[in-house]
Design a protein around this motif. Structure first.
Motif, PDB file in Angstrom:
ATOM      1  N   TYR A 155       2.115  10.980  -6.146  1.00 47.15           N
ATOM      2  CA  TYR A 155       3.140  11.663  -6.932  1.00 47.15           C
ATOM      3  C   TYR A 155       2.687  11.857  -8.373  1.00 47.15           C
ATOM      4  N   ASP A 156       2.156  10.768  -8.990  1.00 50.29           N
ATOM      5  CA  ASP A 156       1.779  10.845 -10.403  1.00 50.29           C
ATOM      6  C   ASP A 156       0.368  11.383 -10.597  1.00 50.29           C
ATOM      7  N   GLY A 157      -0.563  10.887  -9.804  1.00 48.59           N
ATOM      8  CA  GLY A 157      -1.957  11.271 -10.005  1.00 48.59           C
ATOM      9  C   GLY A 157      -2.232  12.701  -9.590  1.00 48.59           C
ATOM     10  N   TRP A 189       0.831  -1.208   0.000  1.00 47.68           N
ATOM     11  CA  TRP A 189       0.000   0.000   0.000  1.00 47.68           C
ATOM     12  C   TRP A 189       0.867   1.261   0.000  1.00 47.68           C
ATOM     13  N   ARG A 248       2.671   1.932  -3.407  1.00 42.04           N
ATOM     14  CA  ARG A 248       1.743   2.235  -4.482  1.00 42.04           C
ATOM     15  C   ARG A 248       1.040   3.572  -4.244  1.00 42.04           C
ATOM     16  N   PHE A 249       0.629   3.802  -3.001  1.00 43.65           N
ATOM     17  CA  PHE A 249      -0.099   5.030  -2.693  1.00 43.65           C
ATOM     18  C   PHE A 249       0.810   6.241  -2.856  1.00 43.65           C
ATOM     19  N   ARG A 250       2.045   6.088  -2.399  1.00 41.81           N
ATOM     20  CA  ARG A 250       3.008   7.173  -2.553  1.00 41.81           C
ATOM     21  C   ARG A 250       3.187   7.538  -4.018  1.00 41.81           C
ATOM     22  N   HIS A 251       3.339   6.540  -4.882  1.00 45.48           N
ATOM     23  CA  HIS A 251       3.513   6.804  -6.310  1.00 45.48           C
ATOM     24  C   HIS A 251       2.252   7.393  -6.923  1.00 45.48           C
ATOM     25  N   THR A 252       1.090   6.949  -6.446  1.00 46.86           N
ATOM     26  CA  THR A 252      -0.160   7.483  -6.994  1.00 46.86           C
ATOM     27  C   THR A 252      -0.309   8.957  -6.656  1.00 46.86           C
TER      28      THR A 252
END
Lengths: 246, 120, 147
Positions: free
Chosen positions: B82-84, B73, B76-80
């Protein structure tokens, strides 16, 4: 029997405007015509000022990549009849700066490509007298898929990560690095790993998978990246325990 | 020399967590989140569950599931974010919050599983 | 008439005497709603929120088991509340989506060699799904085994 279809083309002429402007052209076309044929029809008969890149018109040179109805496509491989009755919107390839009309600057990719050393790296070159490197069909199959890349940049246009962070090295560069890493004639895997294991190397990728979807040569750059992540992760962990190298 | 940064290790934890959570969570949620509360299947007795949870192997499995899923979590959440949401300027703070909370809840899980009397 | 200030946004033209200004089209903050595949990707990423929720949910269950029969019953009652059921239903769909996308992606990432031959990617995918079924059956059997 010729049909007619409208092409809505994105124009950018820096001496006239500072943003993308749409211009519509009506084109007669046959059922075999592709979008590139439509653009050539426009340039030949309607508006000679339209600028765009193309070359082989058969999907091997990688020059004619553009955005067609929102999707990155090779315009030489995209049939106008699939979009009938139209209109078909043609705009420059996304995620690259637009120089003029449909021409984009690919300098960023070119610089990144050189960094991954897309050539056979040998510690010691074999003398010519020793003859060629022999390779079995199985050894060829290991990397053949990644060698099909034509540098058309559709994958960079499709990748949202590259769009958001242009420092990301990108799908094609990694796939091409893998083409050489997996080639048993090559000995440069360690050198390439230094470049690829940077923060904006493979670790920028979150496996969206769009690159593989749009690739016209079925290279599967997403697969190349994920496979490499495992190799790079294991190498990185090894380097913690053996800092002076294996 | 490969530049040192934690991404490779965090990615491995993310991948392992993805596999473990994908294998184990669906059945556990189907049972404890839907089947038992909706009465499709009678829930197991407390005694039985206490025996299951008490077994050293189950405790290891549950702990492994918890730690790996939490790091899955976090990554994935950190990257989301960042990107989202493109909150790049808060990148380090987001990373600390995500992995930090994963560590914190993992610690809570360890206590719950091996020192249950400490939280009463 | 050529502007000399290339940095200003007020100038109507982007052309300078020696180098035309390139057009850089920014990526919208809502890039992920603009294409179906991008939206599906973000949904997949957001499934991790439910992974975390169910970890907490299961830890609550473990605690309830530790505390005794009454606490366990109270957990079961809690899990039957409409709001919790709805959350868990939505969450269940999301984690199944996570599992399916993860197992479907596995063959792309995992190339297995047996000797010199590559295992067909379909086999790698099937092995993951088979493993999923086996693990689920074992877990269900352990939990439902003796009453």
């Amino acid at each position: 029997m010729a049909d007619r279809i409208r092409l809505r083309v994105g124009r950018y002429r820096p001496e006239m405007e500072s943003e993308l402007v749409y211009q519509e052209y009506e084109v007669s076309f046959d059922k075999e015509w592709v979008v590139l044929d439509g653009l050539n029809y426009i340039k030949d008969r309607i508006d000679g000022t339209l600028s765009y890149r193309w070359s082989c018109r058969m999907g091997v040179c990688g020059s004619c990549g553009m955005t067609v109805n929102g999707e990155p496509k090779l315009t030489c491989a995209t049939f106008l009849s699939d979009y009938a009755p139209g209109p078909v919107t043609v705009t420059p390839l996304r995620n690259f700066p637009v120089i003029r009309d449909l021409v984009v600057d690919l300098g960023d990719f070119m610089r990144k490509l050189v960094r991954v050393k897309p050539w056979i790296v040998r510690e010691v070159e074999r003398p010519l007298a020793d003859g060629e490197y022999l390779q079995t069909p199985d050894e060829l199959d290991e990397y053949k898929q990644f060698s099909m890349c034509i540098n058309c940049m559709l994958c960079y246009a499709a990748c949202p990560i590259y769009g958001l962070d242009p420092k990301f090295i990108g799908p094609a560069a990694i796939a091409l690095a893998q083409r050489y890493n997996l080639d048993n004639r090559d000995e440069g895997a360690e050198e390439r790993m230094e470049v690829l294991s940077e923060h904006e190397g493979i670790w920028g990728c979150t496996f969206v998978g769009e690159c593989t979807k749009v690739c016209p040569k079925h290279v599967d750059p997403a697969g190349a990246i994920q496979r490499y992540k495992l190799d790079a992760a294991l190498a990185s962990i090894k380097s913690y325990f053996m800092p002076r190298g294996v | 020399m490969i530049k040192r940064h934690p991404e490779p290790l965090l990615w491995m934890l993310f991948s392992a967590g993805g596999v473990v959570s994908a294998l184990l969570l669906p059945i556990l949620v189907l049972l404890f989140g839907l089947a038992f509360p909706l009465g499709w299947i009678a829930p197991p007795s407390h005694d039985h569950l206490r025996a299951v949870v008490g077994h050293p192997l189950s405790r290891l499995v549950v702990f492994g599931l918890v730690v790996l899923s939490l790091f899955h979590w976090a990554h994935r959440f950190r990257h989301t974010l960042y990107d989202g949401l493109q909150i790049k300027h808060l990148n380090e703070l987001v990373a600390i919050l995500c992995y930090g909370s994963a560590l914190a809840v993992s610690a809570v899980a360890a206590v719950l599983l091996w020192w249950p009397d400490a939280i009463r | 008439m050529l502007p000399t200030d290339i940095g200003s946004h007020a100038t109507p033209h982007a052309y300078t005497a020696y180098h035309p200004r390139w057009l850089r089209q920014p990526v919208s903050t809502y890039w992920w709603v603009q294409k179906r595949s991008y939206f599906a990707f973000i949904l997949r990423e957001l499934s991790c929120l439910f992974v975390a929720w169910f970890v907490v949910y299961l830890l609550t269950l473990v605690r309830a088991i530790n505390e005794g029969e009454a606490a366990y019953q109270s957990f079961l009652t809690f899990s039957a509340r409409t709001s919790v059921l709805l959350l868990n239903l939505v969450g269940f769909l999301f984690i199944v989506y996570h599992a399916v996308t993860f197992f479907d992606a596995a063959p792309q990432a995992l190339v297995v060699h047996v000797g010199r031959k590559r295992l067909p990617s379909g086999l790698v995918g099937a092995a993951h799904y088979l493993g999923w079924m086996v693990v689920s059956t074992v877990v269900a059997w352990v939990l439902l085994g003796a009453r």
